[in-house]
Design a protein around this motif. Structure first.
Motif, PDB file in Angstrom:
ATOM      1  N   PRO A 160      22.569 -58.123  42.314  1.00 12.10           N
ATOM      2  CA  PRO A 160      23.804 -58.759  41.836  1.00 12.10           C
ATOM      3  C   PRO A 160      23.828 -60.232  42.238  1.00 12.10           C
ATOM      4  N   ARG A 161      24.461 -61.030  41.447  1.00 12.20           N
ATOM      5  CA  ARG A 161      24.531 -62.458  41.734  1.00 12.20           C
ATOM      6  C   ARG A 161      25.205 -62.702  43.077  1.00 12.20           C
ATOM      7  N   GLY A 162      24.631 -63.597  43.861  1.00  9.59           N
ATOM      8  CA  GLY A 162      25.216 -63.944  45.150  1.00  9.59           C
ATOM      9  C   GLY A 162      24.597 -63.233  46.328  1.00  9.59           C
ATOM     10  N   TYR A 163      23.637 -62.343  46.090  1.00 14.59           N
ATOM     11  CA  TYR A 163      22.969 -61.622  47.169  1.00 14.59           C
ATOM     12  C   TYR A 163      21.469 -61.910  47.138  1.00 14.59           C
ATOM     13  N   SER A 164      20.891 -62.079  48.322  1.00 11.38           N
ATOM     14  CA  SER A 164      19.466 -62.381  48.409  1.00 11.38           C
ATOM     15  C   SER A 164      18.621 -61.148  48.711  1.00 11.38           C
ATOM     16  N   SER A 165      19.255 -60.085  49.183  1.00 14.18           N
ATOM     17  CA  SER A 165      18.532 -58.853  49.505  1.00 14.18           C
ATOM     18  C   SER A 165      19.544 -57.726  49.631  1.00 14.18           C
ATOM     19  N   CYS A 166      19.029 -56.516  49.795  1.00 13.27           N
ATOM     20  CA  CYS A 166      19.861 -55.338  50.014  1.00 13.27           C
ATOM     21  C   CYS A 166      19.512 -54.764  51.384  1.00 13.27           C
ATOM     22  N   LEU A 167      20.502 -54.606  52.223  1.00 12.12           N
ATOM     23  CA  LEU A 167      20.310 -54.048  53.560  1.00 12.12           C
ATOM     24  C   LEU A 167      20.873 -52.639  53.605  1.00 12.12           C
ATOM     25  N   VAL A 168      20.022 -51.674  53.911  1.00 17.76           N
ATOM     26  CA  VAL A 168      20.450 -50.282  54.045  1.00 17.76           C
ATOM     27  C   VAL A 168      20.392 -49.909  55.521  1.00 17.76           C
ATOM     28  N   LEU A 169      21.513 -49.498  56.069  1.00 13.75           N
ATOM     29  CA  LEU A 169      21.563 -49.023  57.448  1.00 13.75           C
ATOM     30  C   LEU A 169      21.964 -47.554  57.421  1.00 13.75           C
ATOM     31  N   ALA A 170      21.002 -46.679  57.624  1.00 12.84           N
ATOM     32  CA  ALA A 170      21.255 -45.238  57.661  1.00 12.84           C
ATOM     33  C   ALA A 170      21.550 -44.846  59.106  1.00 12.84           C
ATOM     34  N   VAL A 171      22.625 -44.073  59.299  1.00 16.61           N
ATOM     35  CA  VAL A 171      23.107 -43.773  60.646  1.00 16.61           C
ATOM     36  C   VAL A 171      23.329 -42.278  60.808  1.00 16.61           C
ATOM     37  N   TYR A 172      22.915 -41.764  61.957  1.00 17.74           N
ATOM     38  CA  TYR A 172      23.310 -40.412  62.343  1.00 17.74           C
ATOM     39  C   TYR A 172      23.913 -40.500  63.731  1.00 17.74           C
ATOM     40  N   ALA A 173      25.163 -40.069  63.869  1.00 18.27           N
ATOM     41  CA  ALA A 173      25.860 -40.124  65.151  1.00 18.27           C
ATOM     42  C   ALA A 173      26.321 -38.724  65.523  1.00 18.27           C
ATOM     43  N   PRO A 174      26.286 -38.388  66.791  1.00 16.92           N
ATOM     44  CA  PRO A 174      26.735 -37.064  67.210  1.00 16.92           C
ATOM     45  C   PRO A 174      28.253 -36.971  67.197  1.00 16.92           C
ATOM     46  N   VAL A 175      28.771 -35.801  67.548  1.00 20.67           N
ATOM     47  CA  VAL A 175      30.219 -35.632  67.675  1.00 20.67           C
ATOM     48  C   VAL A 175      30.664 -36.404  68.911  1.00 20.67           C
ATOM     49  N   TRP A 176      31.666 -37.281  68.727  1.00 16.79           N
ATOM     50  CA  TRP A 176      32.077 -38.154  69.810  1.00 16.79           C
ATOM     51  C   TRP A 176      33.260 -37.573  70.577  1.00 16.79           C
ATOM     52  N   SER A 177      33.258 -37.879  71.866  1.00 19.96           N
ATOM     53  CA  SER A 177      34.461 -37.610  72.639  1.00 19.96           C
ATOM     54  C   SER A 177      35.427 -38.768  72.422  1.00 19.96           C
ATOM     55  N   GLY A 178      36.698 -38.567  72.714  1.00 22.25           N
ATOM     56  CA  GLY A 178      37.688 -39.607  72.476  1.00 22.25           C
ATOM     57  C   GLY A 178      37.387 -40.894  73.219  1.00 22.25           C
ATOM     58  N   THR A 179      36.817 -40.791  74.419  1.00 19.19           N
ATOM     59  CA  THR A 179      36.552 -41.984  75.216  1.00 19.19           C
ATOM     60  C   THR A 179      35.362 -42.770  74.681  1.00 19.19           C
ATOM     61  N   ASP A 180      34.499 -42.145  73.912  1.00 15.17           N
ATOM     62  CA  ASP A 180      33.303 -42.816  73.404  1.00 15.17           C
ATOM     63  C   ASP A 180      33.539 -43.535  72.085  1.00 15.17           C
ATOM     64  N   CYS A 181      34.600 -43.189  71.372  1.00 20.51           N
ATOM     65  CA  CYS A 181      34.766 -43.682  70.007  1.00 20.51           C
ATOM     66  C   CYS A 181      34.894 -45.194  69.919  1.00 20.51           C
ATOM     67  N   ALA A 182      35.659 -45.790  70.840  1.00 22.76           N
ATOM     68  CA  ALA A 182      35.837 -47.238  70.803  1.00 22.76           C
ATOM     69  C   ALA A 182      34.510 -47.952  71.034  1.00 22.76           C
ATOM     70  N   GLY A 183      33.770 -47.485  72.015  1.00 19.09           N
ATOM     71  CA  GLY A 183      32.470 -48.097  72.292  1.00 19.09           C
ATOM     72  C   GLY A 183      31.490 -47.895  71.156  1.00 19.09           C
ATOM     73  N   ALA A 184      31.505 -46.708  70.540  1.00 11.64           N
ATOM     74  CA  ALA A 184      30.606 -46.429  69.426  1.00 11.64           C
ATOM     75  C   ALA A 184      30.940 -47.297  68.223  1.00 11.64           C
ATOM     76  N   SER A 185      32.224 -47.503  67.956  1.00  9.32           N
ATOM     77  CA  SER A 185      32.650 -48.354  66.849  1.00  9.32           C
ATOM     78  C   SER A 185      32.155 -49.778  67.063  1.00  9.32           C
ATOM     79  N   PHE A 186      32.272 -50.272  68.296  1.00  9.89           N
ATOM     80  CA  PHE A 186      31.803 -51.615  68.609  1.00  9.89           C
ATOM     81  C   PHE A 186      30.298 -51.730  68.404  1.00  9.89           C
ATOM     82  N   LEU A 187      29.563 -50.727  68.847  1.00 10.80           N
ATOM     83  CA  LEU A 187      28.106 -50.774  68.717  1.00 10.80           C
ATOM     84  C   LEU A 187      27.673 -50.711  67.262  1.00 10.80           C
TER      85      LEU A 187
END
Length: 245
Positions: A160-187
Motif C-alpha cells: 500500500p502507498r506510504g509503506y516501505s515494508s510489512c512487519l509481521v510479529l507473531a506472538v504466543y503468550a501464556p495465561v497471565w496472572s493479574g500482576t503480570d499483565c501490566a508488565g507483559a503489555s509494556f514488553l
C-alpha cells in the motif's frame, strides 16, 4: 487444528469498473472525489492455534495448500530443535516457512508461513530483537522469557502507498496472572517498537501483530494499538486470541 480465524484486509465493495467503487446516486460530486477504491495490496492473514502440528502434518499441509492467504501464523506448534527438521521436511506447500521452537518444556512454538505469491524467500528476513534494556530488570526478564515471538520483515513487490515494508510479529503468550499483565503489555509494546525500528526505509512499515495472547482481557491491547497506531481486527475474547494490524 482449532478453527482458523481468517482476517480480510479489505472490505468487499461493489465495483463499477476496475479500480473504482460504486457511489450512491445521492453522493455529491465533492464526496465522490474523496472516495478511495479498495486496495489489493494489503496482505490477507490467517491465524490458528494448532496445539501441536507434530501429529497434524496432513492438516497443516492441507491448510497451506488450500489457503490463499498471504500470511499464516500458527501458534503452539510444539516444535523443538530436535523435531524441527523432521516436521519441516514433511511440509510441502508454496510458502516460505519460518519457525521459533521451544526447547525448555512441551508446548509453545510459532510458525509463520509467507505465500510465495506474496513475497519470495529473498524478500523475507527474520528480525532478531535483542534490545538490552528489556533485560536489565530481572522481573521484566522473567516476563520476557514467557513471551514467545517471531518477527519477520517482508518487502513484497506491491505494498500500500506510504509503506516501505510489512512487519509481521507473531506472538504466543501464556495465561497471565493479574500482576503480570501490566508488565507483559509494556514488553509487547517494546517488542513492536524494536522490530519496527529494524525496518529501515523511507516510510514506516505496515505492522501486523497476530497470535494467541490467552489472557486478552488482562493484556492492555488498547494501549498497544494506541502507542503504535494499530487497529484491532479481532476482539472475540472467548477464543483468547487477538489480531491487530
Amino acid at each position: 487444528c482449532t478453527p482458523m480465524e481468517r482476517i480480510p484486509t479489505a472490505f468487499n465493495q461493489q465495483r463499477t469498473a476496475p479500480g473504482t467503487i460504486s457511489v450512491p446516486p445521492s453522493t455529491t460530486a465533492q464526496q465522490q472525489q474523496i472516495v478511495q477504491p479498495p486496495t489489493d495490496r494489503l496482505p490477507s492473514i490467517a491465524c490458528t492455534n494448532a496445539r501441536s502440528i507434530c501429529n497434524k502434518i496432513f492438516a497443516t499441509n492441507a491448510l497451506l495448500a488450500d489457503s490463499q492467504e498471504s500470511i499464516i501464523c500458527i501458534t503452539e506448534t510444539w516444535m523443538t530443535p530436535s523435531n524441527k527438521t523432521t516436521i519441516l521436511g514433511q511440509i510441502n506447500a508454496p510458502y516460505t516457512i519460518f519457525t521459533r521452537e521451544r526447547d525448555a518444556m512441551r508446548g509453545g512454538g510459532i510458525l509463520v508461513a509467507i505465500s510465495n505469491a506474496y513475497a519470495t524467500a529473498a524478500q523475507c528476513k527474520v528480525i532478531e530483537i535483542t534490545r538490552p534494556a528489556l533485560r536489565d530488570n530481572e522481573e521484566q526478564k522473567a516476563l520476557l522469557d514467557k513471551i514467545e515471538y517471531l518477527a519477520i520483515r517482508i518487502k513484497p513487490t506491491r505494498l500500500p502507498r506510504g509503506y516501505s515494508s510489512c512487519l509481521v510479529l507473531a506472538v504466543y503468550a501464556p495465561v497471565w496472572s493479574g500482576t503480570d499483565c501490566a508488565g507483559a503489555s509494556f514488553l509487547l509494546q517494546q517488542l513492536v517498537a524494536e522490530a519496527a525500528s529494524a525496518c529501515t526505509g523511507s516510510h514506516k512499515p505496515l505492522i501486523i501483530v497476530a497470535g494467541d495472547f490467552n489472557g486478552l482481557k488482562g493484556l492492555n491491547i488498547g494501549q498497544l494499538c494506541k502507542t503504535h497506531d494499530l487497529h484491532q481486527l479481532l476482539s472475540l475474547i472467548h477464543i483468547s486470541q487477538g489480531i491487530v494490524r
